[in-house]
Design a protein around this motif. Sequence first.
Motif, PDB file in Angstrom:
ATOM      1  N   TYR A 253       0.846  -1.210   0.000  1.00 32.88           N
ATOM      2  CA  TYR A 253       0.000   0.000   0.000  1.00 32.88           C
ATOM      3  C   TYR A 253       0.879   1.256   0.000  1.00 32.88           C
ATOM      4  CZ  TYR A 253      -3.760  -3.133   1.543  1.00 32.88           C
ATOM      5  OH  TYR A 253      -4.670  -4.149   1.631  1.00 32.88           O
TER       6      TYR A 253
ATOM      7  N   PHE B 177       0.401   5.216   1.440  1.00 30.95           N
ATOM      8  CA  PHE B 177      -0.465   6.063   2.276  1.00 30.95           C
ATOM      9  C   PHE B 177       0.053   7.493   2.193  1.00 30.95           C
ATOM     10  CE2 PHE B 177      -1.292   7.984   6.503  1.00 30.95           C
ATOM     11  CZ  PHE B 177      -2.674   7.882   6.540  1.00 30.95           C
TER      12      PHE B 177
ATOM     13  N   GLY C   4     -12.714   6.641   8.706  1.00 28.41           N
ATOM     14  CA  GLY C   4     -11.942   7.536   9.573  1.00 28.41           C
ATOM     15  C   GLY C   4     -10.654   8.038   8.944  1.00 28.41           C
TER      16      GLY C   4
ATOM     17  N   GLN D  81      -6.204   9.474  11.283  1.00 30.71           N
ATOM     18  CA  GLN D  81      -6.047   9.035   9.901  1.00 30.71           C
ATOM     19  C   GLN D  81      -5.096   7.838   9.834  1.00 30.71           C
ATOM     20  OE1 GLN D  81      -5.058  12.490   7.461  1.00 30.71           O
ATOM     21  NE2 GLN D  81      -6.214  13.792   8.847  1.00 30.71           N
ATOM     22  N   VAL D  82      -4.052   7.891  10.667  1.00 29.16           N
ATOM     23  CA  VAL D  82      -3.092   6.788  10.682  1.00 29.16           C
ATOM     24  C   VAL D  82      -3.745   5.538  11.266  1.00 29.16           C
ATOM     25  CG1 VAL D  82      -0.946   5.986  11.743  1.00 29.16           C
ATOM     26  CG2 VAL D  82      -1.067   8.282  10.773  1.00 29.16           C
TER      27      VAL D  82
ATOM     28  N   ALA E  70      -6.689   4.631  11.079  1.00 32.09           N
ATOM     29  CA  ALA E  70      -7.639   4.042  10.130  1.00 32.09           C
ATOM     30  C   ALA E  70      -6.993   2.900   9.338  1.00 32.09           C
ATOM     31  CB  ALA E  70      -8.154   5.120   9.174  1.00 32.09           C
ATOM     32  N   LEU E  71      -5.661   2.945   9.246  1.00 30.06           N
ATOM     33  CA  LEU E  71      -4.944   1.909   8.489  1.00 30.06           C
ATOM     34  C   LEU E  71      -5.036   0.538   9.151  1.00 30.06           C
ATOM     35  CD1 LEU E  71      -1.738   3.885   7.496  1.00 30.06           C
ATOM     36  CD2 LEU E  71      -3.403   2.927   5.913  1.00 30.06           C
TER      37      LEU E  71
ATOM     38  N   ALA F 105      -7.530  -1.071   9.669  1.00 35.15           N
ATOM     39  CA  ALA F 105      -8.567  -1.871   9.011  1.00 35.15           C
ATOM     40  C   ALA F 105      -7.969  -2.794   7.952  1.00 35.15           C
ATOM     41  CB  ALA F 105      -9.596  -0.944   8.368  1.00 35.15           C
ATOM     42  N   LEU F 106      -6.747  -2.499   7.532  1.00 31.96           N
ATOM     43  CA  LEU F 106      -6.075  -3.327   6.526  1.00 31.96           C
ATOM     44  C   LEU F 106      -5.295  -4.440   7.217  1.00 31.96           C
ATOM     45  CD1 LEU F 106      -4.617  -0.438   4.328  1.00 31.96           C
ATOM     46  CD2 LEU F 106      -6.612  -1.841   3.805  1.00 31.96           C
ATOM     47  N   PRO F 107      -5.102  -5.579   6.543  1.00 37.30           N
ATOM     48  CA  PRO F 107      -4.270  -6.636   7.149  1.00 37.30           C
ATOM     49  C   PRO F 107      -2.817  -6.158   7.248  1.00 37.30           C
ATOM     50  CG  PRO F 107      -4.778  -7.150   4.864  1.00 37.30           C
ATOM     51  CD  PRO F 107      -5.589  -5.940   5.205  1.00 37.30           C
TER      52      PRO F 107
ATOM     53  N   SER G  28       0.671  -5.223   6.583  1.00 30.69           N
ATOM     54  CA  SER G  28       1.272  -5.152   5.245  1.00 30.69           C
ATOM     55  C   SER G  28       2.483  -4.233   5.271  1.00 30.69           C
ATOM     56  CB  SER G  28       0.272  -4.570   4.236  1.00 30.69           C
ATOM     57  OG  SER G  28      -0.951  -5.233   4.293  1.00 30.69           O
ATOM     58  N   LEU G  29       3.225  -4.255   4.165  1.00 27.68           N
ATOM     59  CA  LEU G  29       4.319  -3.291   3.981  1.00 27.68           C
ATOM     60  C   LEU G  29       3.726  -2.055   3.302  1.00 27.68           C
ATOM     61  CD1 LEU G  29       7.316  -2.577   4.149  1.00 27.68           C
ATOM     62  CD2 LEU G  29       7.627  -3.685   1.927  1.00 27.68           C
ATOM     63  N   ILE G  30       3.814  -0.917   3.988  1.00 25.36           N
ATOM     64  CA  ILE G  30       3.218   0.312   3.471  1.00 25.36           C
ATOM     65  C   ILE G  30       4.304   1.351   3.228  1.00 25.36           C
ATOM     66  CG2 ILE G  30       1.567   2.169   3.965  1.00 25.36           C
ATOM     67  CD1 ILE G  30      -0.071   0.375   5.547  1.00 25.36           C
ATOM     68  N   LEU G  31       4.173   2.053   2.123  1.00 25.37           N
ATOM     69  CA  LEU G  31       5.108   3.138   1.852  1.00 25.37           C
ATOM     70  C   LEU G  31       4.447   4.453   2.261  1.00 25.37           C
ATOM     71  CD1 LEU G  31       7.629   3.380  -0.908  1.00 25.37           C
ATOM     72  CD2 LEU G  31       6.160   5.366  -0.612  1.00 25.37           C
ATOM     73  N   VAL G  32       5.105   5.174   3.173  1.00 26.88           N
ATOM     74  CA  VAL G  32       4.539   6.429   3.693  1.00 26.88           C
ATOM     75  C   VAL G  32       5.635   7.498   3.676  1.00 26.88           C
ATOM     76  CG1 VAL G  32       2.965   5.191   5.223  1.00 26.88           C
ATOM     77  CG2 VAL G  32       5.183   5.913   6.089  1.00 26.88           C
TER      78      VAL G  32
ATOM     79  N   VAL H  58       8.782   1.040   4.819  1.00 26.23           N
ATOM     80  CA  VAL H  58      10.044   0.938   4.074  1.00 26.23           C
ATOM     81  C   VAL H  58      11.165   1.676   4.804  1.00 26.23           C
ATOM     82  CG1 VAL H  58      11.198   1.479   1.886  1.00 26.23           C
ATOM     83  CG2 VAL H  58       8.821   0.694   1.888  1.00 26.23           C
TER      84      VAL H  58
END
Lengths: 86, 536
Positions: free
Chosen positions: A26, A28, A68, B495-496, B498-499, B501-503, B505-509, B526
């Motif tokens: 993902y 964000f 949210g 807002q953070v 809220a994430l 709700a996702l399984p 995972s590797l997220i790029l922020v 990352v």
Amino acid sequence: MTEVIRVFAQPPEQARKIVAAYKVRYIFIPPNFNEVGHYRKIAPQGLANWLVSDKPLPTWLERVHLKGEGASRTYRIVPPPAQPGV
Amino acid sequence: MNQLPFPHAFAPDAKFLSATALDMRRPWIERGHNALWLVAALWLECTIVWLVWHWGSFAHLEFRDPDDALRLMQVRNFVAGQGWFDVSQPRVNPPFGGPMHWSRLVDLPIAGLIVALRPLLGDRLAEIVACVAVPPLTLLAMCLALYASVKRLFGPHRTVLTVALLVTSFPILTQMAPLRIDHHAWQIVASVGVLGGMLTLDPRRGGWIAGASMALWLHISGEALPYIALYGAVFALRYVARPAEEWPRFIRFMGALALASAALLLGVKGWTVAQEIHCDSMSPPYLLPLVAMVPVLIAGHRLLGTATLLRRIIPLGAAAATGALTLVSYAPQCLHGPFQALDPLVYNVWYLAIMEGQPIWKQDLSTGAIILIPGLLGLGGMIGAVLTEKDADKRFAWLSILGMALGAFGVSIMVLRAVGVAHLLMLIGNMWIIARLYPRIAALPTMAARVSLTVSLSLLTPFGGAAIASAIVAHFTDTPEDISHDRASTHLYQQVEALNALPPSLILVPLDLGPEILLRTHHRIVATGHLAISWG
């Protein structure tokens, strides 16, 4: 660090290669975050500005709406279609 | 303010009076621990203001800086069983983990409070209380350290005034606000330790205190490196000026610095990491020069003695050359500073955008004025004190403080985040100006003049100086403050979260958001904007 900056500051197709190499699931991005504003300023063609400016989504990204999430945006990386015969 | 605690005329009666009666004849502030109680009251007042001001941000741990969020993450990992020597972040850059170089020492008070309070308050509340309480407790440590450092030189009145100015100095207090749990406050506390060691009457004890404080500072952050040279030069100059008195202080400062640095490096980093070269934190390139300089100083002192200026200076030059050669030969890459080793893209896009790491001429006018005006005011006060002080020992102490302050002010001009250390020393100059003016104002015949001029003294405090500077700049530039992004991101934590709700995972922020993701979600990321540059 370098790769994260490259993803946000480079055009979508170049950013895609890095995202794929790291197997990122993902992306964000909160539009009001200072760092995002910085990427938008220094790289108008970069992925960060592309996403926040509501330009047409690249085919390798799809928007995920979360309860949210506020102004933030979450995108799922769409896996490339399987190659025939592979 | 300048009166002696025991006037000579008082002495003849002394033998006929009990200790309590003797004490009652002294000014209130000099009796018992009254001065110390005043210091405690000043700290409490400041802490209450901070708690009320930031109250709304506690429940959800709304940190104002990603470093604080990452610090709590490091503490969480530690409390959950991560090893003492392992400060890596396992959910960064999986499967390798994110290398870190932050000291475990800063984790200890936070982790200690969490572990102590957890059985009573539960995990969540214990964490909140620890993050809220540790910065004000650090401020208490600083108030007490400053009190202990300058009380002998200034007496209780002026010492309490100095602490009162400390609790109005925003550049310092901002590092002690609730939730500001990262290492910056401890750096300023350690700098007070160096000051205290320099002003301690017993040079042997003072040398140990100053050296150990400097080592602690260096271990907490590599940002202490320029201060080793600057403050070390002040200790060296004191030795050159007064060799017999100051050699014991100087050599113990150097010895304690080298010994404590080695002990902290091994004790906190462990043998394996202690051998790695890190240009951005305490590591062998900086330890070895310190260790090498001590025997050169001792040998030079014994061989040449202190009879002439040249005989005193030669060992200092030889030690400095030995230290420089050791650094150059062992790790020449560290000569250019830690950030020059960054990838050019990271340097240009990320590093240059961090305004707290940039010099004063890169800041906006208002920030520049807030750094400069109180600083110059303090320097002016110190110069005034040096020029007017009649007592040779006190003038020597003032000169030494002025030397430290000039060095620290120079660093704060080059790097904004160093302003706390500089302004701490400037408080002493501010105090001198106010203490000098107040008796004259109090002696004025008309009440209106006394009241108005006493109130106007507040303009000479760090808060007053900064407010004037800011107001003048705002008047001439009419530039709105650039805080729109901060206001917009007030509830970023939601807002953070809220994430979740996702399984997993590797997220790029964005880099600066990484610590919040680690803290509030189960995801991996990352990278964060925290680097450990290492070689070998």
